[in-house]
Design an enzyme around this catalytic site. Sequence first.
Site, PDB file in Angstrom:
ATOM      1  N   ASP A  86      35.052  48.395  41.541  1.00  0.00           N
ATOM      2  CA  ASP A  86      34.397  48.117  40.259  1.00  0.00           C
ATOM      3  C   ASP A  86      33.117  48.930  40.089  1.00  0.00           C
ATOM      4  O   ASP A  86      32.617  49.092  38.988  1.00  0.00           O
ATOM      5  CB  ASP A  86      34.090  46.610  40.135  1.00  0.00           C
ATOM      6  CG  ASP A  86      33.305  46.098  41.332  1.00  0.00           C
ATOM      7  OD1 ASP A  86      32.100  46.362  41.417  1.00  0.00           O
ATOM      8  OD2 ASP A  86      33.913  45.441  42.204  1.00  0.00           O
ATOM      9  N   GLU A 106      38.678  52.992  48.412  1.00  0.00           N
ATOM     10  CA  GLU A 106      39.269  51.932  47.577  1.00  0.00           C
ATOM     11  C   GLU A 106      40.789  52.119  47.596  1.00  0.00           C
ATOM     12  O   GLU A 106      41.284  53.203  47.350  1.00  0.00           O
ATOM     13  CB  GLU A 106      38.690  52.053  46.156  1.00  0.00           C
ATOM     14  CG  GLU A 106      39.444  51.344  45.064  1.00  0.00           C
ATOM     15  CD  GLU A 106      39.541  49.825  45.217  1.00  0.00           C
ATOM     16  OE1 GLU A 106      38.503  49.164  45.279  1.00  0.00           O
ATOM     17  OE2 GLU A 106      40.691  49.314  45.273  1.00  0.00           O
ATOM     18  N   GLY A 138      41.271  50.913  53.545  1.00  0.00           N
ATOM     19  CA  GLY A 138      40.071  50.973  54.376  1.00  0.00           C
ATOM     20  C   GLY A 138      40.371  50.753  55.854  1.00  0.00           C
ATOM     21  O   GLY A 138      39.691  51.310  56.725  1.00  0.00           O
ATOM     22  N   ASP A 155      33.206  45.493  50.601  1.00  0.00           N
ATOM     23  CA  ASP A 155      33.178  44.826  49.298  1.00  0.00           C
ATOM     24  C   ASP A 155      34.627  44.603  48.881  1.00  0.00           C
ATOM     25  O   ASP A 155      35.146  45.247  47.979  1.00  0.00           O
ATOM     26  CB  ASP A 155      32.445  45.753  48.315  1.00  0.00           C
ATOM     27  CG  ASP A 155      32.238  45.097  46.961  1.00  0.00           C
ATOM     28  OD1 ASP A 155      32.626  43.935  46.783  1.00  0.00           O
ATOM     29  OD2 ASP A 155      31.703  45.781  46.067  1.00  0.00           O
ATOM     30  N   ASP A 158      39.692  38.911  48.756  1.00  0.00           N
ATOM     31  CA  ASP A 158      39.790  37.850  49.767  1.00  0.00           C
ATOM     32  C   ASP A 158      40.770  38.225  50.882  1.00  0.00           C
ATOM     33  O   ASP A 158      41.548  39.171  50.727  1.00  0.00           O
ATOM     34  CB  ASP A 158      40.225  36.544  49.083  1.00  0.00           C
ATOM     35  CG  ASP A 158      39.143  36.054  48.121  1.00  0.00           C
ATOM     36  OD1 ASP A 158      37.967  36.349  48.372  1.00  0.00           O
ATOM     37  OD2 ASP A 158      39.486  35.394  47.132  1.00  0.00           O
TER      38      ASP A 158
HETATM   39  N1  SAM Z   1      33.147  41.211  44.486  1.00  0.00           N
HETATM   40  C1  SAM Z   1      34.507  41.085  44.665  1.00  0.00           C
HETATM   41  C2  SAM Z   1      34.994  39.754  45.113  1.00  0.00           C
HETATM   42  O1  SAM Z   1      35.037  39.443  46.285  1.00  0.00           O
HETATM   43  O2  SAM Z   1      35.312  38.978  44.248  1.00  0.00           O
HETATM   44  C3  SAM Z   1      35.149  42.248  45.318  1.00  0.00           C
HETATM   45  C4  SAM Z   1      35.254  43.252  44.263  1.00  0.00           C
HETATM   46  S1  SAM Z   1      36.069  44.731  44.460  1.00  0.00           S
HETATM   47  C5  SAM Z   1      36.900  44.809  42.917  1.00  0.00           C
HETATM   48  C6  SAM Z   1      37.320  44.499  45.672  1.00  0.00           C
HETATM   49  C7  SAM Z   1      38.175  45.738  45.831  1.00  0.00           C
HETATM   50  O3  SAM Z   1      38.672  45.806  47.160  1.00  0.00           O
HETATM   51  C8  SAM Z   1      39.401  45.805  44.922  1.00  0.00           C
HETATM   52  O4  SAM Z   1      39.230  46.811  43.975  1.00  0.00           O
HETATM   53  C9  SAM Z   1      40.562  46.088  45.854  1.00  0.00           C
HETATM   54  O5  SAM Z   1      41.496  47.009  45.334  1.00  0.00           O
HETATM   55  C10 SAM Z   1      39.839  46.616  47.082  1.00  0.00           C
HETATM   56  N2  SAM Z   1      40.589  46.483  48.333  1.00  0.00           N
HETATM   57  C11 SAM Z   1      41.322  45.419  48.744  1.00  0.00           C
HETATM   58  N3  SAM Z   1      41.872  45.677  49.942  1.00  0.00           N
HETATM   59  C12 SAM Z   1      41.480  46.924  50.312  1.00  0.00           C
HETATM   60  C13 SAM Z   1      41.737  47.739  51.441  1.00  0.00           C
HETATM   61  N4  SAM Z   1      42.528  47.319  52.429  1.00  0.00           N
HETATM   62  N5  SAM Z   1      41.162  48.973  51.485  1.00  0.00           N
HETATM   63  C14 SAM Z   1      40.352  49.404  50.481  1.00  0.00           C
HETATM   64  N6  SAM Z   1      40.097  48.669  49.362  1.00  0.00           N
HETATM   65  C15 SAM Z   1      40.643  47.448  49.286  1.00  0.00           C
END
Ligand code: SAM
Length: 282
Positions: A86, A106, A138, A155, A158
């Site tokens: 985001d 991301e 990641g 960041d 869940d």
């Molecule tokens: N503040 C937020 C929350 O906890 O509600 C987190 C926001 S941010 C949008 C989370 C991001 O982590 C998402 O865009 C998602 O695509 C990314 N994400 C999830 N798993 C991931 C991974 N294994 N590697 C990299 N990015 C990942």
Amino acid sequence: MELWYTEEHTPNVRFSIKVDKMLFTEQTEFQQIDVFESEEFGRFLTLDGLMMLTEKDEFIYHEMMVHVPMASNPKIRKVLVIGGGDGGTVRELTRYDDIECIDLVEIDERVVTVCREYLPQVAGKFGDPRVHMYFEDGLRYIRTRENEYDLIIVDSTDPFGPGEGLFTKEFYGNCYKALKEDGILVNQHESPYYEKDAEAMKRAHTRIVEFFPVCEVYQAHIPTYPSGHWLFGFASKKIDPVKDLDAAAWNALGIATRYYNTRLHTGAFALPNYVLDILEMK
Ligand code: SAM
């Protein structure tokens, strides 16, 4: 007809926001992305039906993710953000002139594209020349990094779906390896309040403690997250977030914030007893 967004915080508790308009919806390879418009919270982003951010309260989460570690070690120059598509975390990091490089990993490029279009105040700093974006998992990215970063910010979503791997022992061990000698790991640590969230928080903490000599937890009030009481993990090889805080140095930077300040920094690490009990920190 009234339209409401409703998130189940437990099987017995629901949180709802009245929606003016649905602005965007898409099922990507990784998750369901939705953006809504509301009177109370402005625009908000959900992934797989779970609240990620709202325009009204995102400043709390992003300021606490970034300014707590930055004020704990003014020598941070190279930062890795995992997740964070985001752009809120990147936005706060770009406010530091001394940061030389921000790598963002991301998994879902669509999150970045959609946020750039619908949430420009959050996603507006991806164009900063210090930001380098990698669209991959990641968990995989971190495997090959060694002694490279001063700060890693996880960041993530869940601990289920694409975010699951970012809460594993393998991941935390590789973060340790990827950090320099005075490196810091900050991660969103779920909530201590409802049982399922508290279990996830405890599990993450127990795993991080296995690798990092300094392992602290801090808190903030985020109205749109389950229970509103949210925690962050602060782990490092040697920096203590309270003892090493140089409040005068941070204040001299003149960064205007709406939630974070250096007095709150210290206070945020003072956890309620029931949380200390869950974390076995008493
Ligand atoms: N503040 C937020 C929350 O906890 O509600 C987190 C926001 S941010 C949008 C989370 C991001 O982590 C998402 O865009 C998602 O695509 C990314 N994400 C999830 N798993 C991931 C991974 N294994 N590697 C990299 N990015 C990942």
